[in-house]
Design an enzyme around this catalytic site. Sequence first.
Site, PDB file in Angstrom:
ATOM      1  N   HIS A 242      80.835 -59.017 -12.866  1.00  0.00           N
ATOM      2  CA  HIS A 242      79.554 -59.739 -12.847  1.00  0.00           C
ATOM      3  C   HIS A 242      79.431 -60.443 -14.204  1.00  0.00           C
ATOM      4  O   HIS A 242      79.876 -59.898 -15.227  1.00  0.00           O
ATOM      5  CB  HIS A 242      78.342 -58.808 -12.790  1.00  0.00           C
ATOM      6  CG  HIS A 242      78.269 -57.847 -11.654  1.00  0.00           C
ATOM      7  ND1 HIS A 242      78.906 -56.640 -11.662  1.00  0.00           N
ATOM      8  CD2 HIS A 242      77.558 -57.888 -10.504  1.00  0.00           C
ATOM      9  CE1 HIS A 242      78.614 -55.977 -10.544  1.00  0.00           C
ATOM     10  NE2 HIS A 242      77.799 -56.715  -9.819  1.00  0.00           N
TER      11      HIS A 242
ATOM     12  N   ASP B 248      78.420 -58.182 -16.956  1.00  0.00           N
ATOM     13  CA  ASP B 248      79.353 -57.133 -17.402  1.00  0.00           C
ATOM     14  C   ASP B 248      80.119 -57.612 -18.614  1.00  0.00           C
ATOM     15  O   ASP B 248      80.502 -56.823 -19.479  1.00  0.00           O
ATOM     16  CB  ASP B 248      80.420 -56.815 -16.346  1.00  0.00           C
ATOM     17  CG  ASP B 248      79.839 -56.437 -15.006  1.00  0.00           C
ATOM     18  OD1 ASP B 248      78.725 -55.897 -14.989  1.00  0.00           O
ATOM     19  OD2 ASP B 248      80.512 -56.685 -13.989  1.00  0.00           O
TER      20      ASP B 248
ATOM     21  N   GLU C 266      78.386 -58.718   0.693  1.00  0.00           N
ATOM     22  CA  GLU C 266      78.667 -57.279   0.723  1.00  0.00           C
ATOM     23  C   GLU C 266      77.464 -56.541   1.296  1.00  0.00           C
ATOM     24  O   GLU C 266      76.430 -56.419   0.640  1.00  0.00           O
ATOM     25  CB  GLU C 266      78.952 -56.813  -0.713  1.00  0.00           C
ATOM     26  CG  GLU C 266      79.288 -55.351  -0.815  1.00  0.00           C
ATOM     27  CD  GLU C 266      79.586 -54.929  -2.260  1.00  0.00           C
ATOM     28  OE1 GLU C 266      80.183 -55.732  -3.006  1.00  0.00           O
ATOM     29  OE2 GLU C 266      79.213 -53.819  -2.633  1.00  0.00           O
TER      30      GLU C 266
ATOM     31  N   GLU D 298      82.122 -52.233   1.794  1.00  0.00           N
ATOM     32  CA  GLU D 298      82.246 -51.099   0.866  1.00  0.00           C
ATOM     33  C   GLU D 298      82.109 -49.784   1.627  1.00  0.00           C
ATOM     34  O   GLU D 298      81.157 -49.592   2.390  1.00  0.00           O
ATOM     35  CB  GLU D 298      81.182 -51.200  -0.234  1.00  0.00           C
ATOM     36  CG  GLU D 298      81.245 -50.006  -1.185  1.00  0.00           C
ATOM     37  CD  GLU D 298      80.465 -50.209  -2.469  1.00  0.00           C
ATOM     38  OE1 GLU D 298      80.487 -51.320  -3.020  1.00  0.00           O
ATOM     39  OE2 GLU D 298      79.829 -49.242  -2.916  1.00  0.00           O
TER      40      GLU D 298
ATOM     41  N   ASP E 188      85.474 -53.118  -0.868  1.00  0.00           N
ATOM     42  CA  ASP E 188      85.152 -52.322  -2.053  1.00  0.00           C
ATOM     43  C   ASP E 188      85.553 -50.891  -1.731  1.00  0.00           C
ATOM     44  O   ASP E 188      84.905 -50.204  -0.932  1.00  0.00           O
ATOM     45  CB  ASP E 188      83.667 -52.427  -2.425  1.00  0.00           C
ATOM     46  CG  ASP E 188      83.419 -53.585  -3.396  1.00  0.00           C
ATOM     47  OD1 ASP E 188      84.363 -54.355  -3.654  1.00  0.00           O
ATOM     48  OD2 ASP E 188      82.284 -53.708  -3.899  1.00  0.00           O
TER      49      ASP E 188
ATOM     50  N   ASP F  13      74.383 -43.709  -3.167  1.00  0.00           N
ATOM     51  CA  ASP F  13      75.576 -44.506  -3.422  1.00  0.00           C
ATOM     52  C   ASP F  13      76.308 -43.964  -4.658  1.00  0.00           C
ATOM     53  O   ASP F  13      76.135 -44.467  -5.757  1.00  0.00           O
ATOM     54  CB  ASP F  13      75.143 -45.965  -3.626  1.00  0.00           C
ATOM     55  CG  ASP F  13      76.298 -46.935  -3.528  1.00  0.00           C
ATOM     56  OD1 ASP F  13      77.325 -46.576  -2.928  1.00  0.00           O
ATOM     57  OD2 ASP F  13      76.161 -48.056  -4.038  1.00  0.00           O
TER      58      ASP F  13
ATOM     59  N   ASP G 144      79.488 -43.965  -5.287  1.00  0.00           N
ATOM     60  CA  ASP G 144      80.631 -44.799  -5.706  1.00  0.00           C
ATOM     61  C   ASP G 144      81.765 -43.978  -6.318  1.00  0.00           C
ATOM     62  O   ASP G 144      82.209 -44.245  -7.442  1.00  0.00           O
ATOM     63  CB  ASP G 144      80.172 -45.849  -6.739  1.00  0.00           C
ATOM     64  CG  ASP G 144      79.377 -46.981  -6.113  1.00  0.00           C
ATOM     65  OD1 ASP G 144      79.411 -47.131  -4.882  1.00  0.00           O
ATOM     66  OD2 ASP G 144      78.711 -47.718  -6.872  1.00  0.00           O
TER      67      ASP G 144
ATOM     68  N   ASP H 272      85.426 -50.350  -6.476  1.00  0.00           N
ATOM     69  CA  ASP H 272      84.038 -50.337  -6.937  1.00  0.00           C
ATOM     70  C   ASP H 272      83.640 -48.867  -7.035  1.00  0.00           C
ATOM     71  O   ASP H 272      82.894 -48.341  -6.206  1.00  0.00           O
ATOM     72  CB  ASP H 272      83.153 -51.102  -5.942  1.00  0.00           C
ATOM     73  CG  ASP H 272      81.748 -51.287  -6.481  1.00  0.00           C
ATOM     74  OD1 ASP H 272      81.474 -50.784  -7.579  1.00  0.00           O
ATOM     75  OD2 ASP H 272      80.927 -51.929  -5.804  1.00  0.00           O
TER      76      ASP H 272
HETATM   77  C1  XLS Z   1      76.320 -52.026  -5.525  1.00  0.00           C
HETATM   78  C2  XLS Z   1      77.393 -52.944  -5.177  1.00  0.00           C
HETATM   79  C3  XLS Z   1      77.874 -53.799  -6.332  1.00  0.00           C
HETATM   80  C4  XLS Z   1      78.664 -54.970  -5.821  1.00  0.00           C
HETATM   81  C5  XLS Z   1      78.803 -56.071  -6.800  1.00  0.00           C
HETATM   82  O1  XLS Z   1      75.992 -51.099  -4.823  1.00  0.00           O
HETATM   83  O2  XLS Z   1      78.451 -52.251  -4.605  1.00  0.00           O
HETATM   84  O3  XLS Z   1      78.613 -53.035  -7.218  1.00  0.00           O
HETATM   85  O4  XLS Z   1      79.915 -54.591  -5.393  1.00  0.00           O
HETATM   86  O5  XLS Z   1      77.583 -56.584  -7.187  1.00  0.00           O
HETATM   87 NI    NI Z   2      78.289 -48.844  -3.880  1.00  0.00          NI
HETATM   88 NI    NI Z   3      80.372 -52.948  -4.180  1.00  0.00          NI
END
Ligand code: XLS
Ligand code: NI
Ligand code: NI
Length: 442
Positions: A100, A103, A231, A267, A295, A306, A308, A338
């Site tokens: 991003h 980032d 996404e 994702e 993702d 979430d 991740d 991600d």
């Molecule tokens: C957040 C999203 C983010 C996107 C990119 O939950 O997964 O990380 O992948 O903005």
């Molecule tokens: Ni996520």
């Molecule tokens: Ni993502």
Amino acid sequence: MKTFFPQIEKIQYEGPASANPLAFQFYDAGAKIGDRSMQEHLRFSIAYWHTFCGTGSDPFGAKTLDRPWNAVAGMPGAEAKLYAAFEFFQKIGVEYYCFHDADMAPEGDSLQEFQLNLESMCKLTLQLQKDTGVKLLWGTANLFSHPRYMCGAATNPDPHVFACAAAQVKKMLEMTHMLGGENYVFWGGREGYSTLLNTDMQREQEHFAKFLHMAVDYAKEIGFTGQFLIEPKPKEPTVHQYDYDAATVISFLKTYELQDKFKLNIEANHATLAGHSFAHELAVASMNGMLGSVDANRGDLLLGWDTDQFPTNFYDCATAMLVLLNQDGIAPGGLNFDAKVRRDSSDLEDLFHAHIGGMDSFALGLRFAHLVIEDGVLSELLTERYARYDHGIGKEIEAGMTDFSALSRFALENGEPQQRSGRQEKLENIFNHYLVKAIKES
Ligand code: XLS
Ligand code: NI
Ligand code: NI
């Protein structure tokens, strides 16, 4: 130049017999699976935000991940982080990364300052890309962290905020183009709502569609030909995210005549938040010809938010890779991690363990999917299951050559249909058989 991971050499493939935790068991970049190498199939990418910006802070506690590149603030800190990132990309051996705008560049005190910082960081990035051969899978704009976006970006009730979001996406499209980015992603961020008492949902969605059309127009204007991606995510941060899941996004895109311009970035953790499996979301996107990128992560089903996490589940990666191979791959998209290390995984080395595990899990999934497709076991059963649609009344239904009266006559004349097993358990056993086979062949 300063190195950030001096104790770590480039990670090598050593195979499943190796006990070295800093080696790949299954990911052998150059190994041919069918007519492509593992690297060409998997197109791994690293998420700049989690791996290099993640601090480990959560709603209950402070930062736990003390990264050496974060020791200095401002542009010198941003540059240190960039060098750390490119050292990491090379040592772990991935070809791609994603970021991003926020980032990579400090936001400073104004949008102007942010854009100047971003331009100068991207110039340095371009140089590092040229030096290392690492490429940009996708760029995106962070339209959710800054306080101005507290009620959304393109769906904000204030057009002034809409304009700020447009300024950010415009600049980030230019930067993605300059860096040769192969895709551009829109994740909804705060595009959604929390109560209907203050929300005109229809107007907000129309604004969002206008925003996406303008992005497509601007890409054309500057000659950016990368793939646009959306996404989906069902909730977090808002209660009702507009891009709920694959089916919702596809219907939104069709409603606003955007379906030829966008594909989906699916994702894993967002799929499970929506009450679907990862494979389901991939399959919905794929059957619509709209699976563009992935993702690659996982959630924790016991937590339900979430999280991740890095993918480690062979079974899920195997089902995912079946969908990808059946649509002849994911390019120009890729498998973007991600994913973030847990806040108590506080050593730099943990970043390597996390990515090694994720890459190995998908590499095994790839080998599995290739074996299954080559042997044709599942496809034979599938063909047989639907075979009665290939002739007679079935064929007439598919061809639109029959109607309710004819079907009713058929049903009344032919008695009860014969019961036919779905063979679910048998198929699950076949699945496990091939998973073991894939491990043995690694
Ligand atoms: C957040 C999203 C983010 C996107 C990119 O939950 O997964 O990380 O992948 O903005
Ligand atoms: Ni996520
Ligand atoms: Ni993502």
